[in-house]
Design a protein around this motif. Structure first.
Motif, short mmCIF file in Angstrom:
data_model
loop_
_atom_site.label_atom_id
_atom_site.label_comp_id
_atom_site.label_asym_id
_atom_site.label_seq_id
_atom_site.Cartn_x
_atom_site.Cartn_y
_atom_site.Cartn_z
N TYR A 239 0.97 -1.20 0.14
CA TYR A 239 0.05 0.15 -0.05
C TYR A 239 0.67 1.16 0.09
CZ TYR A 239 -4.22 -2.49 0.74
OH TYR A 239 -5.40 -3.43 0.51
N TYR B 119 -4.23 -3.03 -5.12
CA TYR B 119 -3.51 -1.98 -4.39
C TYR B 119 -3.36 -0.76 -4.85
CZ TYR B 119 -2.02 -6.62 -2.22
OH TYR B 119 -2.16 -7.49 -1.68
N LYS B 120 -3.63 0.39 -3.97
CA LYS B 120 -3.18 1.71 -4.48
C LYS B 120 -2.54 2.40 -3.25
CE LYS B 120 -7.76 3.63 -3.47
NZ LYS B 120 -7.48 3.77 -2.08
N ASP C 124 -1.84 4.02 -0.18
CA ASP C 124 -2.74 4.31 0.92
C ASP C 124 -2.05 4.31 2.34
OD1 ASP C 124 -4.70 4.38 2.81
OD2 ASP C 124 -6.18 2.90 2.00
N LYS D 189 -3.59 3.28 5.70
CA LYS D 189 -3.88 1.75 5.87
C LYS D 189 -2.46 1.20 6.25
CE LYS D 189 -6.73 -1.78 3.54
NZ LYS D 189 -7.63 -1.86 2.58
#
Lengths: 357, 533, 308
Positions: free
Chosen positions: B312, B348-349, B351, B354
């Motif tokens: 992430y 996934y990106k 983040d 998170k």
């Protein structure tokens, strides 16, 4: 520090310790042999401790463990380094430099192929450096401390300070991409490849021999930019040295004497004084040539010039040990030869050099 | 020697001194000649039984014909090359190939089953890099000559001793290693039992669409149309592939018309070319996979939560939209789109919040410091620095160690890395090629027989390895596809890889060049279909 | 020349004291020598320009955080990549959207670090080899100078490149690689200086008084060598900077995200045609810096005399 000291950073009268010319020559030869041994030894060790795995360079990433081990043994890497070195040295003494991994040709063939490209470039650069640099130096000496001298000094210092790779890039940007005055990277346009048979390896010469005028001009326009830039860098050095030598001459009595006899100052400067410094100039030119060879790694990278510098850079980064060693030995030998020339010639013409140390 | 100059185009005026004063003459390559700018310094051999570098695969696939292959006309269908037809025994162990009659080598000699058998045997006997393709079938130096035979001039029979799906075996027979080499020519130049390897490094004994005229290492490789090629002579009489290391230089040469095609352009060269009417930029999917390897022998990376958190902490879209624009697409599974079974699974990106939560759960609320091996070439270097910055947003301090690609690879192969960025390309058009490396590790000791990527990252999951093996044996293709979809999700979710991108092959050509349609692997970069108007 | 330096409290007296032809103490003599040197130096406008550049560089490196934000030098803004010069980014942005001005400013630290470290290695090594060679002569001299000769015969850049490649990239390794190739001239120089002073009366006198060799070398000879070594070093600085930049250009310099000028030129090569500033500006920084050291060294050499 006298001018002569800076003139020949490598010609530092190491010969003083030997009395006669014979002993001196013997001493130089001995020193050359020792240097050569040191050169190969250091390069060899460098090659062997390099973090790039030469086996991997050959078999690539995907080879199996078995293939890897087989190739490793084939190139003798499983032996202790001193044994490897000894073997290599013996081979070199028999004129064998092994095979290059990248080109799969014998290293010697490769060197004979790439060296002329470097030579062509360096020689033209040197010619520019001398033809422009010597008169500038003389002029500066005759105008000592006047504004002309200052300008020439500044111009030479500019040359000293140029990062050659950057100068090359800016030159390409300006004269090739923007103005279109010269040809771009490489020695020839693609469509002129393979037209002229290789005789000397110098494309400009070969094309004239073959009578291919068009190829000659194409090669010339490719050559002119890198050669001019390098020529400028060598000019800086040549001009400064010429100035120092000339000043030393102009301060001597004979100059005043000849002037008193009524000879034209022009003749005194350009014929008599310059005539007396040419041997010193030869050593300077030799050293300039040496530094051009050294700098080839950077220039040839920028100009995609398929010469010795690019060859050595590529082989170094591919852990192509035989090629690295062969190339270093070639540059080293030329370099040692040039140094030796300075050492032998210099004390002959400059008595002060003999007792300076 | 074929000789051409620009003289025809320029006419007599070119010889006048005025024309030579200015180098800015009009440039055009001859009509029957195609000049390609590419990076070909990686070619170290032209022996199809040895070469495994991208450029040599592209070019030798043009020179040599092979047992079975994909053709330019339909790259989704496996068809016969040297073989006309084949049968597989019910136990899927014995394969019988009927060869096309009347095929000829470029030397004029006929192509026989004897040559084909010899060619396959020598790959195993020489034991060069491609050997693993065939040795996994159970072939060894001792049994190769008995398991691969030519009962008559038109028939080739071989037997494998391991269990493999026939579709996979046939895909292995479509690799460059399965090229047919003229036995007589190779043996005539044999030295110290090298099966002609030394000679074939820089010569050819082939039957493909083009004849290799010359290879000047690091400079150029020249091909000439083979008039006796089984599918007809290629349209271009001559193809010159010139090594041009700098993408910026490739662009200049293309714009000036000194080359017809440029193959290694970066986004920064592509964008300005878009507005040039004399040039056409095309983008084709390529089967590469760019990923970051996380070495699980590191205490922190061993923790699946840490690995997940790191997935992430990469700005996938940000990179793909800016400095990788047009060249890379986000693809987070180990199968590139275009390969059988590949799925567009991109969970996934970037983040950081998170990721921080995950790191806290894993016991690293303040992050940690980690070494990252990055090759010093573009765009590895740029991607590495972007990842360095985004990892920082999650508290992970990344120290980049940038070095030559080969140096990075060396450390990676011996598992000395912590984090490394690398790319992978499949060896053949079958999902097993990638699965076998990303999801297969049956021996985590320090000296296994093979060094798959899972092994290199100390990812030892026998259950995943078993799934990979099962998928490679599955005869029912639909079931096989489902198995690979499952495997991709497992590796993307839990594996030691941050899988980033699938690259495109971007090709810029002069507007008058047509007909180039490369497949997703190098073998299928066909030159024979190219024409020049 | 312009106004005299106004040295408080009594310039004329101080000046006279410094220029006293018959100094009362050795300290006064030495200071006087330095002062006369400065007066000569001041007459050379080019040398003053050089000094100004070098001082500016040092100040830039010291106060880099005041001149530019440290964050801007490494912070990537991918959307802002390859922007031309603007008020926000004086020299534009690079391939990852970092501010080139900030990178050039912080790059001076890398350059100065390399130059300083190389000097710190090269001078002691050179002295360590050159002083005993000149002082003891005989076989010690022969052995040490032979060693020096071997290293001198190497093509410097090629050797540095090979060393750097063998050691792997990084500033420390670049420093080691450059130092390994840069020390021999200093050994030569130290030896020559020692030889010329060896027979000087005050050294003979010290020897007679029973001072140890080590003591004589350290207290009498080293200070005498130092001025020529420093001049040589200043002249060499430009060369060191260029070599370091060359290594960086070939990918053997500082590690990302550190801003190293040579590496910046190298990455800018890709976009040279459309975004010329990315490669050109760091190159200009290398050039100006090396010019500064050259001008300064050249002026110093003139002051040291002997040179026409």
């Amino acid at each position: 520090m006298s001018a002569a000291t800076t003139a020949t950073p490598a010609a530092r009268g190491r010969v003083r310790r030997f009395a006669g010319p014979v002993r001196r020559v013997a001493g130089v030869v001995f020193s050359v042999l020792l240097t050569f041994l040191g050169l190969t030894c250091v390069t060899f060790v460098i090659g062997r401790v390099m973090p790039i795995d030469p086996v991997l360079a050959i078999v690539g990433d995907k080879a199996s463990a078995e293939t890897y081990a087989q190739v490793r043994a084939e190139i003798g890497l499983d032996l202790p380094i001193p044994v490897q070195y000894w073997r290599y040295l013996m081979k070199v003494l028999h004129g064998e430099f092994g095979t290059s991994v990248i080109t799969s040709h014998p290293v010697l063939d490769d060197l004979l192929h790439v060296f002329p490209a470097t030579l062509e470039l360096s020689v033209l650069a040197l010619i520019i450096g001398v033809v422009v640099g010597v008169p500038l130096g003389v002029f500066a000496a005759t105008h000592r401390d006047r504004w002309q001298d200052q300008v020439i000094r500044f111009v030479s210092l500019l040359g000293y300070s140029m990062p050659v790779f950057w100068l090359g890039l800016v030159g390409l940007l300006l004269f090739y991409a923007k103005l279109g005055w010269v040809e771009g990277p490489g020695r020839l346009d693609v469509s002129y490849d393979d037209i002229v048979p290789t005789i000397t390896g110098l494309i400009t010469v070969d094309s004239l021999i073959a009578g291919e005028v068009e190829v000659f001009w194409n090669a010339f326009w490719h050559l002119v930019l890198p050669a001019s830039l390098l020529g400028y860098l060598s000019l800086a050095y040549v001009a400064r040295m010429t100035r120092s030598f000339m000043l030393a001459q102009l301060n001597q009595e004979y100059v005043l004497a000849t002037l008193a006899k009524g000879l034209s100052p022009w003749r005194v400067v350009w014929v008599h004084a310059l005539g007396n410094v040419w041997v010193q100039l030869v050593t300077v030119i030799a050293l300039t040539f040496g530094s051009l060879l050294e700098g080839a790694v950077l220039t040839e990278t920028v100009f995609a010039w398929p010469g010795l510098g690019l060859y050595m850079k590529n082989s170094l980064f591919n852990a192509d040990l035989n090629a690295v060693l062969g190339g270093t030995i070639l540059v080293g030998v030329v370099y040692i030869g040039l140094n030796m020339l300075s050492d032998l010639v210099y004390p002959l013409v400059d008595p002060r050099a003999r007792d300076r140390w | 020697m074929l000789k051409f100059t620009r003289r025809q185009a320029l006419g007599a005026a070119a010889l006048s001194p005025l024309a030579t004063i200015s180098p800015a003459a009009l440039a055009a390559t001859p009509k029957d000649t195609l000049v390609i700018a590419n990076q070909i310094t990686d070619i170290i051999t032209c022996d199809p039984g040895e070469c495994y570098e991208i450029a040599s695969q592209i070019l030798m696939s043009r020179v040599y014909d092979r047992l079975v292959r994909y053709e330019a006309e339909d790259m989704s269908k496996l068809v016969g090359g040297v073989a006309q037809s084949w049968t597989v025994s019910p136990d899927a162990k014995t394969y019988t190939f009927k060869l096309r009659p009347g095929l000829k080598f470029q030397s004029g000699a006929p192509v026989t089953a004897e040559d084909m058998a010899f060619s396959l045997q020598r790959v195993v006997l020489m034991n060069k890099t491609p050997a693993f393709l065939f040795t996994q079938l159970g072939w060894t130096k001792d049994n190769a000559r008995t398991l691969i035979t030519a009962p008559d001039a038109g028939t080739l029979v071989f037997t494998i001793t391991e269990d493999f799906a026939p579709s996979l075996v046939l895909n292995l027979m479509s690799t460059l290693a399965a090229s047919v080499v003229e036995k007589k020519a190779a043996l005539a130049h044999e030295k110290d039992g090298d099966l002609g390897n030394g000679w074939l490094k820089s010569n050819s004994a082939a039957s493909g669409a083009f004849r290799m005229v010359s290879w000047k290492a690091g400079e150029s490789l020249t091909l000439e149309a083979n008039p006796t090629y089984r599918l007809g002579a290629p349209k271009m009489k001559r193809v010159i592939v010139r090594n041009v290391a700098e993408p910026a230089t490739q662009r200049l040469l293309l714009e000036k018309g000194d080359v017809d095609m440029a193959m290694s352009l970066q986004p920064d060269q592509i964008t300005p070319l878009m507005s040039n009417k004399a040039v056409r930029v095309e983008s084709f999917p390529y089967s590469g996979t760019w990923y970051i390897g996380l070495n699980c022998s590191d205490e922190r990376l061993k923790n699946p939560k840490v690995r997940l958190a790191m997935k992430y902490l990469v700005d996938y879209q940000g990179m793909a939209n800016t400095f990788l624009k047009g060249r890379f697409n986000v693809q987070q599974t180990f199968l590139p789109i275009g390969l059988m079974g590949a799925i567009p699974y991109n969970p996934y990106k970037l983040d950081p919040a998170k990721a921080k939560a995950l790191l806290a759960e894993a016991g690293y609320p303040d992050g940690f410091e980690i070494r990252f091996d990055v090759p010093n070439t573009s765009p590895f270097a740029e991607i590495g620095q972007s990842v360095q910055q985004t990892m920082g947003q999650g508290g992970i301090k990344v120290d980049i160690v940038s070095a030559e690609l080969k140096q990075v690879l060396g450390g990676y192969r011996t598992r000395k890395h912590q984090m490394v960025i690398m790319s992978w390309t499949p060896d053949y058009l079958d999902p097993h090629s990638n699965a076998d490396t990303f999801a297969h590790n049956d021996d985590n000791s320090d000296s296994p027989k093979t060094r798959p990527l899972a092994w290199r990252n100390h990812w030892f999951e026998p259950a995943v390895t078993a799934k990979t093996k099962a998928a490679s044996r599955e005869v029912d293709t639909a079931k096989r596809i489902a198995m690979y979809e499952d495997l991709q999700r497992i590796v993307t979710d839990t594996g030691p890889f941050i899988i980033l991108f699938q690259p495109n092959a971007v090709v810029a050509s002069r507007a008058n060049v047509h007909g180039y349609k490369p497949g997703i692997i190098e073998d299928n970069y066909f030159y024979r279909t190219i024409t020049k108007a | 020349m312009s106004a005299r330096p106004s040295i408080a409290p009594a310039p004329d007296t101080l000046r006279a004291w410094l220029l006293e032809p018959a100094p009362a103490s050795r300290g006064q003599a030495r200071l006087g020598r330095w002062f006369r040197g400065w007066l000569a130096f001041r007459r050379n406008p080019l040398a003053l320009v050089g000094l100004a550049i070098v001082v500016a560089l040092v100040l830039m490196a010291l106060f880099a955080p005041l001149l530019a934000s440290a964050d801007a030098a490494v912070h990537q803004v991918l959307e802002d990549r390859l922007q031309p010069s603007s008020w926000a980014h004086l020299f534009g942005t690079d391939e990852l959207g970092r501010d080139i001005y900030a990178r050039v400013v912080f790059g001076s630290r890398v350059t100065l670090t390399i130059v300083t470290l190389v000097s710190l290695i090269v001078v002691p090594v050179g002295l360590l080899i050159g002083l005993p060679a000149g002082y003891f002569a005989g076989w010690i001299d022969t052995v040490l100078m032979r060693l020096t000769d071997i290293f001198l015969a190497f093509p410097r850049l090629v050797l540095a490149l090979a060393f750097a490649a063998a050691l792997g990239p990084g500033i420390e390794n670049a420093v080691i690689a450059i130092s390994l190739t840069a020390w021999p001239p200093y050994a030569r120089l130290a030896r020559a200086e020692t030889l010329t002073r060896r027979q000087a009366e005050f050294i003979q006198a010290a020897e007679m008084q029973g001072a140890s060799h080590l003591r004589i070398i350290a207290t009498q000879i080293v200070p005498l060598c130092l001025s020529s070594v420093i001049i040589r070093l200043t002249l060499d600085m430009a060369g060191i900077i260029l070599t370091a930049a060359g290594l960086g250009f070939l990918g053997l310099g500082a590690q990302p995200p550190a801003a190293e000028w040579g590496a910046m030129v190298s990455t800018g090569r890709n976009v040279l045609l459309d975004q010329w500033w990315v490669a050109t500006i760091p190159g200009l920084a290398i050039f100006v810096t090396s010019l500064g050291f050259n001008l300064l060294g050249d002026g110093l050499r003139d002051v040291a005399g002997g040179r026409g």
